[in-house]
Design an enzyme around this catalytic site. Sequence first.
Site, short mmCIF file in Angstrom:
data_model
loop_
_atom_site.label_atom_id
_atom_site.label_comp_id
_atom_site.label_asym_id
_atom_site.label_seq_id
_atom_site.Cartn_x
_atom_site.Cartn_y
_atom_site.Cartn_z
N GLU A 46 0.83 -1.20 0.00
CA GLU A 46 0.00 0.00 0.00
C GLU A 46 0.87 1.26 0.00
O GLU A 46 1.84 1.35 0.76
CB GLU A 46 -0.87 -0.05 1.26
N LYS A 115 -9.18 2.52 -1.87
CA LYS A 115 -9.44 1.80 -0.63
C LYS A 115 -10.84 2.13 -0.12
O LYS A 115 -11.26 3.29 -0.14
CB LYS A 115 -8.38 2.18 0.41
N CYS A 169 -5.52 -3.44 2.32
CA CYS A 169 -5.27 -3.52 3.77
C CYS A 169 -6.53 -3.69 4.61
O CYS A 169 -7.05 -4.79 4.72
CB CYS A 169 -4.49 -2.28 4.21
N ARG A 346 15.80 3.76 12.59
CA ARG A 346 16.10 5.13 13.01
C ARG A 346 17.60 5.43 12.90
O ARG A 346 18.00 6.51 12.45
CB ARG A 346 15.60 5.35 14.45
N SER A 365 17.07 -0.12 31.52
CA SER A 365 18.27 0.24 30.77
C SER A 365 18.96 -1.01 30.22
O SER A 365 19.58 -0.97 29.15
CB SER A 365 19.25 1.05 31.64
N THR A 468 15.07 4.66 27.79
CA THR A 468 14.93 3.38 28.49
C THR A 468 13.58 3.20 29.17
O THR A 468 13.23 2.09 29.54
CB THR A 468 16.04 3.23 29.54
N TRP A 478 5.86 7.92 36.20
CA TRP A 478 7.01 7.66 37.07
C TRP A 478 8.31 7.90 36.30
O TRP A 478 9.09 7.01 36.02
CB TRP A 478 6.94 6.24 37.62
N LYS A 608 3.24 14.68 30.59
CA LYS A 608 4.50 14.03 30.24
C LYS A 608 4.35 13.19 28.98
O LYS A 608 5.25 13.12 28.14
CB LYS A 608 5.00 13.16 31.39
#
Length: 647
Positions: A46, A115, A169, A346, A365, A468, A478, A608
């Site tokens: 696609e 589609k 799809c 990446r 980690s 991590t 947290w 966050k």
Amino acid sequence: MNYGFVKIATAVPEVRVADPKFNTQQIENLVIQAEGRGVEIICLPELSLTGYSCGDLFGQQLLLDEAEMALINLMNFSRSLDIITIVGLPVSYNGMLLNCAAVIQKGRILGLVPKTFLPNYQEFYERRWFASAIEIPADATVWLCGQQVNLSSRMLFRTPTCTFGVELCEDLWAPIPPSSELALRGAEIIFNLSADDDVVGKLSYLNQLLRQQSARCIAGYAYAAAGFGESTQDVVYSGKAMILENGTLLAAAEPHSLKGQLVESEVDVERLRTQRRINTTFGMSQGMMNRKAEQPYRVIDSALITTRDFELTRHVNPAPFVPQGAQLDERCEEIFAIQTEGLARRLQHVGTKTAVLGISGGLDSTLALLVTVRAFDLLGLDRRGIVGLTMPGFGTSERTYNNACDLMHELGITSQEINIAKAVTQHFEDIGHDPAVQDVTYENAQARERTQILMDIANQLGGLVIGTGDLSELALGWCTYNGDHMSMYAVNTGVPKTLVKHLVRWVAMHKENGIGGEAQTLLDIVDTPISPELIPTNAKGEIQQKTEDLVGPYELHDFFIYHALRWGERPSKIYFLAKRAFADRYSDQELKHWLQTFYRRFFSQQFKRSCLPDGPKVGSVSLSPRGDWRMPSDASREAWLAECEAL
């Protein structure tokens, strides 16, 4: 004579997002290979000319023009070839943008199939850019690449050897896929252009879906999904490609390959025709479809009243993220592959051979480091390009420090040590904070100092800081805002804490995957109490600050996360289920207390999550603000807490 066999192929090219020229070259390489092997029809993924994950770049006219030019080049390339090529691209039509499959042969577009079903849930939001096939006229045509082209989802393509249809799809995942009608109208082979991303368990489900649909349709089915090169901002595309015939898998690609792949096989169309003729249900289905007027369905109400007390007898899994037995190994292997491919893509995109991580000797980690090592190995990069920093502070224990050092040594990466105590002490003096006051300032100053060091060293070396933090920490908030909350690519962001332990243990026990230090080090890390280690150890050098004493047991929070986010269940139902799942471990009062803690923290800490770094989704729950979870940071939690209080 081919005895009724039709040779087809499905291919997964390497792509560059928003680079149609490069993508066309990769497609041409696969098409010419297929032509040389006698393939009659080849299907690509696609939006393979542009890349599926272009996002709002689909609104850029330049990209649309480049996609059309790429199709022209592919058409010119096909002039001397017999093979039919089915390729994906965005197409403009009357002020709308359609996600289309272009069927081309010998320099001509035979048709464009838009589609029909556009996913707009969880990580998908195609309706932001595309219109559905149901929004265009049945007889629509469009001027494209210098010719007037038929544009419809209700088209069949006939060759001397077969008749085929195309869907895209999500069409396959609909209750009644377009391919069902295409098959009843005469399509013997269905080609599906997909950009299916990877989450745990999805490949198995997709295999079942493809087997069932090809069997129900008594058809051949070719499936090609996007692979390496698509953006790994929030999800990973593993390059699934399969060819099936009437419920049987004939051939499949190797998932998570970093190279383009070509999968070919022969569909026995003659056998399919025979099966359809002798299957009376298939013929009756055609007759039902051809009825002019549909008879309405009747709904009959009944009055069912029960006075019995309700008792739940079904099993409630206390660890919904963690399967049991052999499935656990499969789950760990799949998650580890998704994390690894996301990071590898990446690193390749940025063009760096350096990754920087803070290594604490804790679970998160450790997992991030293992993923990074595996990604470097896949890309053929020197492990010494991984820079691990241990940054002891006021609360670092001897156990975690030694495990961090041992692990880095065993994995053969570059290790550095920077003690943050002096810098943080100076910072306390600068801002006038008394170090004897071990409050949130005392703790967060250490986390932010460590992040500053990681970012600056990454800048020095031209590398990426690998995050991590895990899914459970993000749900509870947290993490220190602009401290360990921040990175340049966060590989654990989709992994709940209860599963992190099992992943690290799985690596320890499966040395054949080519990574991991001595199992003894990894297993000791698994057994170490979870702690941010921001408060000094006791007189014996033992960890005093234990996370689960402060925010609650992660096994409970992961249970709450799963039921609240995966299924949208209300607090009273989650409490009801938790009482059954944890009856032998927690009192009702404890369950209520930690459920209240979960909702308080989940609502207050959204700010966050609203600015998270990129990271791969690996399971059915994700907190990416760009994909699955979009929530205002100032949403009221009162209704949820009120229901908790009333339990």
